[in-house]
Design a protein around this motif. Structure first.
Motif, PDB file in Angstrom:
ATOM      1  N   UNK A  34      47.508 -11.173  39.766  1.00 36.52           N
ATOM      2  CA  UNK A  34      48.749 -11.164  40.542  1.00 36.52           C
ATOM      3  C   UNK A  34      49.915 -11.620  39.670  1.00 36.52           C
ATOM      4  N   UNK A  35      49.729 -12.734  38.944  1.00 36.31           N
ATOM      5  CA  UNK A  35      50.782 -13.244  38.068  1.00 36.31           C
ATOM      6  C   UNK A  35      51.195 -12.171  37.066  1.00 36.31           C
ATOM      7  N   UNK A  36      50.220 -11.546  36.451  1.00 36.77           N
ATOM      8  CA  UNK A  36      50.515 -10.520  35.437  1.00 36.77           C
ATOM      9  C   UNK A  36      51.304  -9.357  36.036  1.00 36.77           C
ATOM     10  N   UNK A  37      50.825  -8.808  37.139  1.00 39.03           N
ATOM     11  CA  UNK A  37      51.462  -7.616  37.693  1.00 39.03           C
ATOM     12  C   UNK A  37      52.860  -7.912  38.225  1.00 39.03           C
ATOM     13  N   UNK A  38      53.047  -9.064  38.857  1.00 36.53           N
ATOM     14  CA  UNK A  38      54.382  -9.433  39.328  1.00 36.53           C
ATOM     15  C   UNK A  38      55.343  -9.547  38.155  1.00 36.53           C
ATOM     16  N   UNK A  39      54.947 -10.299  37.147  1.00 27.38           N
ATOM     17  CA  UNK A  39      55.853 -10.536  36.022  1.00 27.38           C
ATOM     18  C   UNK A  39      56.085  -9.262  35.203  1.00 27.38           C
ATOM     19  N   UNK A  40      55.058  -8.476  35.012  1.00 24.46           N
ATOM     20  CA  UNK A  40      55.227  -7.247  34.232  1.00 24.46           C
ATOM     21  C   UNK A  40      56.175  -6.284  34.951  1.00 24.46           C
ATOM     22  N   UNK A  41      56.031  -6.172  36.258  1.00 17.50           N
ATOM     23  CA  UNK A  41      56.902  -5.268  37.014  1.00 17.50           C
ATOM     24  C   UNK A  41      58.356  -5.749  36.996  1.00 17.50           C
ATOM     25  N   UNK A  42      58.563  -7.050  37.049  1.00 21.84           N
ATOM     26  CA  UNK A  42      59.930  -7.590  36.994  1.00 21.84           C
ATOM     27  C   UNK A  42      60.579  -7.262  35.658  1.00 21.84           C
ATOM     28  N   UNK A  43      59.836  -7.469  34.587  1.00 21.00           N
ATOM     29  CA  UNK A  43      60.398  -7.206  33.260  1.00 21.00           C
ATOM     30  C   UNK A  43      60.653  -5.713  33.059  1.00 21.00           C
ATOM     31  N   UNK A  44      59.798  -4.875  33.639  1.00 25.72           N
ATOM     32  CA  UNK A  44      60.024  -3.430  33.568  1.00 25.72           C
ATOM     33  C   UNK A  44      61.250  -3.041  34.389  1.00 25.72           C
ATOM     34  N   UNK A  45      61.375  -3.647  35.572  1.00 28.97           N
ATOM     35  CA  UNK A  45      62.490  -3.335  36.482  1.00 28.97           C
ATOM     36  C   UNK A  45      63.827  -3.556  35.797  1.00 28.97           C
ATOM     37  N   UNK A  46      63.924  -4.592  34.990  1.00 24.60           N
ATOM     38  CA  UNK A  46      65.175  -4.911  34.316  1.00 24.60           C
ATOM     39  C   UNK A  46      65.232  -4.360  32.882  1.00 24.60           C
ATOM     40  N   UNK A  47      64.158  -3.720  32.434  1.00 24.93           N
ATOM     41  CA  UNK A  47      64.155  -3.172  31.083  1.00 24.93           C
ATOM     42  C   UNK A  47      64.345  -4.234  30.019  1.00 24.93           C
ATOM     43  N   UNK A  48      63.695  -5.385  30.202  1.00 22.89           N
ATOM     44  CA  UNK A  48      63.895  -6.506  29.282  1.00 22.89           C
ATOM     45  C   UNK A  48      63.214  -6.255  27.944  1.00 22.89           C
ATOM     46  N   UNK A  49      63.918  -6.600  26.900  1.00 17.53           N
ATOM     47  CA  UNK A  49      63.447  -6.364  25.536  1.00 17.53           C
ATOM     48  C   UNK A  49      62.415  -7.412  25.127  1.00 17.53           C
ATOM     49  N   UNK A  50      61.416  -6.976  24.409  1.00 17.48           N
ATOM     50  CA  UNK A  50      60.386  -7.897  23.919  1.00 17.48           C
ATOM     51  C   UNK A  50      60.927  -8.653  22.711  1.00 17.48           C
ATOM     52  N   UNK A  51      61.324  -9.876  22.924  1.00 16.17           N
ATOM     53  CA  UNK A  51      61.825 -10.711  21.836  1.00 16.17           C
ATOM     54  C   UNK A  51      60.882 -11.900  21.688  1.00 16.17           C
ATOM     55  N   UNK A  52      60.699 -12.404  20.459  1.00 19.28           N
ATOM     56  CA  UNK A  52      59.801 -13.553  20.272  1.00 19.28           C
ATOM     57  C   UNK A  52      60.418 -14.822  20.838  1.00 19.28           C
ATOM     58  N   UNK A  53      59.572 -15.784  21.139  1.00 19.70           N
ATOM     59  CA  UNK A  53      60.084 -17.086  21.536  1.00 19.70           C
ATOM     60  C   UNK A  53      60.873 -17.685  20.375  1.00 19.70           C
ATOM     61  N   UNK A  54      61.948 -18.338  20.677  1.00 18.02           N
ATOM     62  CA  UNK A  54      62.840 -18.881  19.652  1.00 18.02           C
ATOM     63  C   UNK A  54      62.155 -19.977  18.842  1.00 18.02           C
TER      64      UNK A  54
END
Length: 928
Positions: A718-738
């Motif tokens: 559930x955690x994975x699918x919720x978070x993955x869909x949110x990031x897809x919805x906004x088209x968020x770029x895969x950036x490394x942790x600072x």
């Protein structure tokens, strides 16, 4: 009549007689006195009446002190983008104020034509209307016909509470004062202002107040869009909001609507064609259709439930309101609340949580939990109360969990039929069936502290401000607490690093005979870095680490992270003292548990570079006049070094990549994810708290009343699918942790935590222990590994070769210099003792010292296996040496599963469920 001469003479004599004169004089005098008295009475009565009326008028409220503007308004709630998402409506507050310019003339005219057709002509009271009502009353005997103007009705509603007097005297007094104030009001404000107040004040049935709300309720449209036919319907309601309600009493409304349309035509306020069209309009069918669409009982979302709690608390704290005042302002003050809710995020949460495919199958690991209560008054007068256990006992059941709702409801009916006899009265009955296991999830923007979405429970919501499992309940946090209570302070202030090694071996809590259990059972890994301990969620290493950090330091860090449910000290009912400042704190063993909200905020602090932001649910509150009432901004504080936050993030990325949290890694999107799993005894609680560079989220799942679970992975999916869909919805770029500039890299040995020795650590018989590790500047090791020793072994005897062993049987191996008191995964690769020399080839002890190199070239080994001092009681101090010299129990490294040995003992890629630890002494559930 005698007209003779004698008769006439007698008549004249009588008239001139003294008695006649006296009688005539007396009559005149009496008449004069009567007239004087009558006039006097009229004058006195007039003065008295005037005095009474003047007294009543003088006792009326001052026109300058009364406020005729409506006082109850709907509170609007907006998401972060300004979209209306909900409304809060108190008693008589379902009102949206609109100015007269926004109210169509057709509606104004409909109201005026039926309520006060001379509205624009009189000065506040309609004298013609009063006389009309008086003469109609004389003729019919009914003086109930109204003659009140719109001005008077407004004053009656706003000043005299609607005029609900229960006797003639009070009604007369109110009427006099009402007319007096009406004349004054019309001298003070315009007719349009009076009409505007009136149209926004009147009760229009179905819980609506004012024409804007009524228009939405009955026609689902803005008031400015009303037609003549629809305006006549609304105008008809004003006379009696109950009896003229077009939903419940369309026949009554139809008759009055027809009167209104007739008046509109008579007053030339509509044409004959408009009149005919309105009269033939099937308006009531449309009203019923709208009602069918709107007449669905809905409840606040879990987010709004918590928002209400936050707003009421803040109004009290920041504005000095009492609880009652704060509640009234919230529900009736017409506030505009701008929240932090992201509707896109919430939509994803709602979509996933309403999909039963994500949860255990009903009947296997998911059930309906029944709660039941029945109160009966027997015919004898005795009252009996039954509860869930009574129903279960009657049906010979031991559990209140059912695989179907229908089955539970059938048992309820059977029980009720058996308990209720003829002549008995059911006083109250209540039953609820809640799907179990339950779950909650909360998502924050770690950079702002904004709560952008939450779910407080699974299944249909059955009320407002019900149990909110995301904010209002506390549960044991399990291994999610290892990061916060132990590894954070270890790296931040106890001189340890991710390369610090601790011996994972059988270990008892200091001062007790209770062993700390690893979730992997009796399989101990031996010397283990803190990084690997985090990745594998290792209990023994965690408890040993907190022993060095000290529970008090760990407790202090937790308080800085915003946890409010921790217990520093307390006394039970039996008089026993208890505290959360103990070693079980390392594994999440605390008295009350924690809330999802506070756990999420703590992990968000790590995700935000060590800066804690108090979670907020709204950004500002505007009053009814759009003036700022409260501007809400999160409070922030640095709770750990930025380097510490990065090191923890790096270690928790391993949890997701190859540790206990592999299921939460995104499947169809590349995105860094870091986090920690957590479970408690018998899998009563299942957690995952983690984050990406954009959002932090925590999920909890479990039975409300604690029941073991067999499916222990669904919450991760559930955690994975919720978070993955949110990031897809906004088209968020895969950036490394600072990665902060204060981070450096070194190549280390994961068995010593020191710099790796080339040709030695990478040749270790248990597998290469050479890894690249991150360090905060000035904590990196400077000494070489001193636990790996190259030694020559006789392959014939398997012992240390002596000078007599043939060269063909001698093989050089790199073994581990370590003392052990119990078997671990290190055991097969330990350096043999001085006496363990080959005897097959007539070995001589005299040559031993030349055959076994001194570990670390004379450096005293840093790893010892001496048992801890059992008198330490968990308060051992940190060595404070910045992790550079490894102090015996602490080590860290990047062991990623490559030091599995030839016997297959080191299975570092095991991603199975984490076992929990339970200590009956504290009666706590401990993490993975």
């Amino acid at each position: 009549m005698d007209f003779s001469k004698k008769g006439t003479a007698r008549k004249q004599q009588y008239i001139r007689s003294a008695s006649r004169k006296i009688a005539t004089k007396a009559s005149v005098t009496v008449f004069r006195l009567f007239m004087v008295g009558l006039v006097s009475l009229i004058i006195i009565g007039s003065y008295l009446g005037f005095g009474v009326l003047k007294g009543l008028a003088d006792s009326a409220p001052s026109i300058d002190q009364i406020d005729l503007e409506p006082t109850g308004y709907t509170t609007n709630i907006y998401d972060k983008d300004g979209n209306l998402i909900d409304t809060l409506i108190g008693a008589e507050s379902n009102r949206v104020y609109v100015e007269i310019s926004a109210i169509p003339k057709v509606l104004q005219n409909c109201v005026i034509s039926i309520e006060d057709e001379r509205f624009y002509e009189h000065n506040g009271i309609d004298v013609q209307g009063i006389f009309r009502a008086f003469f109609v009353g004389l003729k019919s005997g009914d003086f109930g016909q109204g003659a009140s103007t719109i001005t008077q009705q407004l004053i009656k509603n706003q000043v005299f509470d609607g005029g609900a007097e229960d006797n003639f005297t009070d009604r007369f007094i109110r009427k006099v004062q009402e007319q007096y104030l009406a004349i004054q009001l019309e001298q003070k404000i315009s007719k349009d202002q009076i009409l505007e107040y009136y149209l926004n004040t009147i009760n229009l049935g179905a819980g609506t107040y004012g024409v804007q709300t009524a228009s939405n309720r009955y026609f689902n449209k803005d008031v400015k869009d009303l037609t003549l036919s629809e305006a006549a319907v609304i105008a008809a309601i004003a006379q009696s909001p109950t009896n003229m309600n077009p939903i419940n009493h369309p026949e009554n409304n139809t008759q009055r609507r027809a009167q209104i349309l007739e008046s509109m035509k008579r007053l030339n306020l509509c044409t004959e064609e408009e009149y005919a069209e309105a009269l033939s309009d099937d308006v009531y069918s449309r009203i019923q259709t709208v009602n069918d669409e709107q007449d669905v009982t809905s409840y606040n979302t879990y987010f709004v439930d918590e928002l209400i709690e936050q707003v009421i608390a803040d109004l009290q704290e920041e504005k000095g309101y009492t609880y009652t005042q704060a509640s009234k302002a919230l529900y009736s003050g017409g506030l505009n609340i701008y929240t932090t809710l992201d509707s896109k995020v919430q939509s994803v949460l709602d979509d996933v949580y309403t999909n039963e495919d994500y949860f255990p199958k009903i009947g296997t690991d998911s059930y309906w939990e029944l709660t039941y209560a029945l109160s009966i008054e027997k015919k004898s007068g005795k009252t009996i109360h039954y509860h869930t256990n009574d129903l279960l006992d009657y049906n010979h059941l031991t559990t209140a969990y059912f695989s179907s709702k229908e089955g539970a409801e059938e048992l309820i009916e059977q029980f009720k039929a058996a308990m209720v006899e003829t002549g008995d009265t059911i006083l109250a009955e209540n039953s609820s069936l809640i799907i179990q296991p339950q779950s909650s999830m909360l998502i924050m923007d770690q950079h702002t502290g904004n709560v952008v979405g939450l779910i407080g429970g699974r299944g249909e919501k059955t009320g407002n401000r019900t149990l909110n499992r995301a904010t209002n309940t506390t549960r044991q946090p399990g291994s999610t607490f290892k990061i916060l209570s132990t590894y954070l302070p270890a790296l931040d202030s106890a001189g340890m690093t991710l390369a610090t090694v601790v011996d994972d071996a059988p270990y008892k809590y200091p001062g007790s005979d209770k062993y700390v259990s690893n979730w992997s059972g009796s399989n101990y890994e031996g010397l283990t870095t803190l990084r690997r301990a985090i990745m594998r969620s290792m209990n023994v290493v965690t408890v040993k680490t907190l022993e060095k950090v000290t529970p008090k330091v760990g407790f202090d860090y937790l308080q800085k992270l915003g946890f409010t449910s921790l217990v520093e000290s307390g006394v039970s009912e039996s008089g026993k003292t208890f505290s959360d400042i103990n070693l079980p704190l390392a594994l999440g063993g605390i008295t009350k548990g924690v809330s999802n909200l506070e756990l999420t905020a703590a992990y968000a602090a790590i995700a935000n570079g060590g800066v804690y932001s108090k979670p907020i649910f709204y950004t500002k509150i505007l009053d009814h006049n759009n003036k700022v009432l409260i501007k809400n901004k999160t409070s922030v504080r640095q709770v750990m070094m930025e380097s510490t936050a990065f090191l923890l993030t790096s270690a928790m990325e391993d949890v997701v990549k190859k540790g206990t949290g592999t299921l939460v890694g995104f499947k169809n999107l590349i995105m860094p994810v870091a986090g920690k799993t957590g479970t408690t005894t018998d899998d009563l609680d299942l957690w995952f708290s983690g984050y990406t560079p954009y959002y932090t989220a925590t999920i909890w799942s479990g039975y409300d009343n604690n029941r073991a679970q067999t499916n222990t992975s669904y919450q991760k999916i559930i955690w994975r699918d919720v978070m993955e869909r949110i990031h897809k919805e906004y088209g968020l770029e895969a950036v490394p942790f600072n990665k902060p500039e204060s981070i450096v890299e070194k190549t280390i040995c994961t068995k010593s935590g020191k710099l790796a020795t080339e040709g030695v650590c990478d040749k270790y018989e248990g597998g290469s222990t050479v890894k690249t590790e991150y360090f905060a500047k000035n904590t990196e090791p400077t000494e070489k590994c001193d636990v790996h020793v190259p030694v020559k072994i006789c392959t014939t005897s398997g012992k240390i070769a002596n000078e007599f062993c043939p060269p063909s049987t001698v093989k050089e191996k790199v073994l581990l210099f370590k003392e052990e008191t119990a078997k671990t995964q290190d055991t097969p690769f330990l350096l043999p003792s001085n006496d363990d020399i080959c005897t097959v080839h007539n070995a001589k002890n005299s040559g031993l010292q030349n055959l076994i190199p001194t570990p670390g070239q004379g450096i005293t080994p840093s790893i010892t296996t001496t048992p801890p001092n059992t008198n330490n009681s968990g308060n051992g101090n940190s060595n404070g040496n910045s992790g550079s010299n490894g102090n015996g129990n602490n080590n860290n490294g990047n062991n990623n599963g490559n030091n599995g040995n030839g016997n297959g003992n080191n299975n570092s890629n095991n991603t199975g469920g984490e076992e929990d630890y339970y200590d009956p002494e504290f009666d706590y559930d401990y993490g993975d």
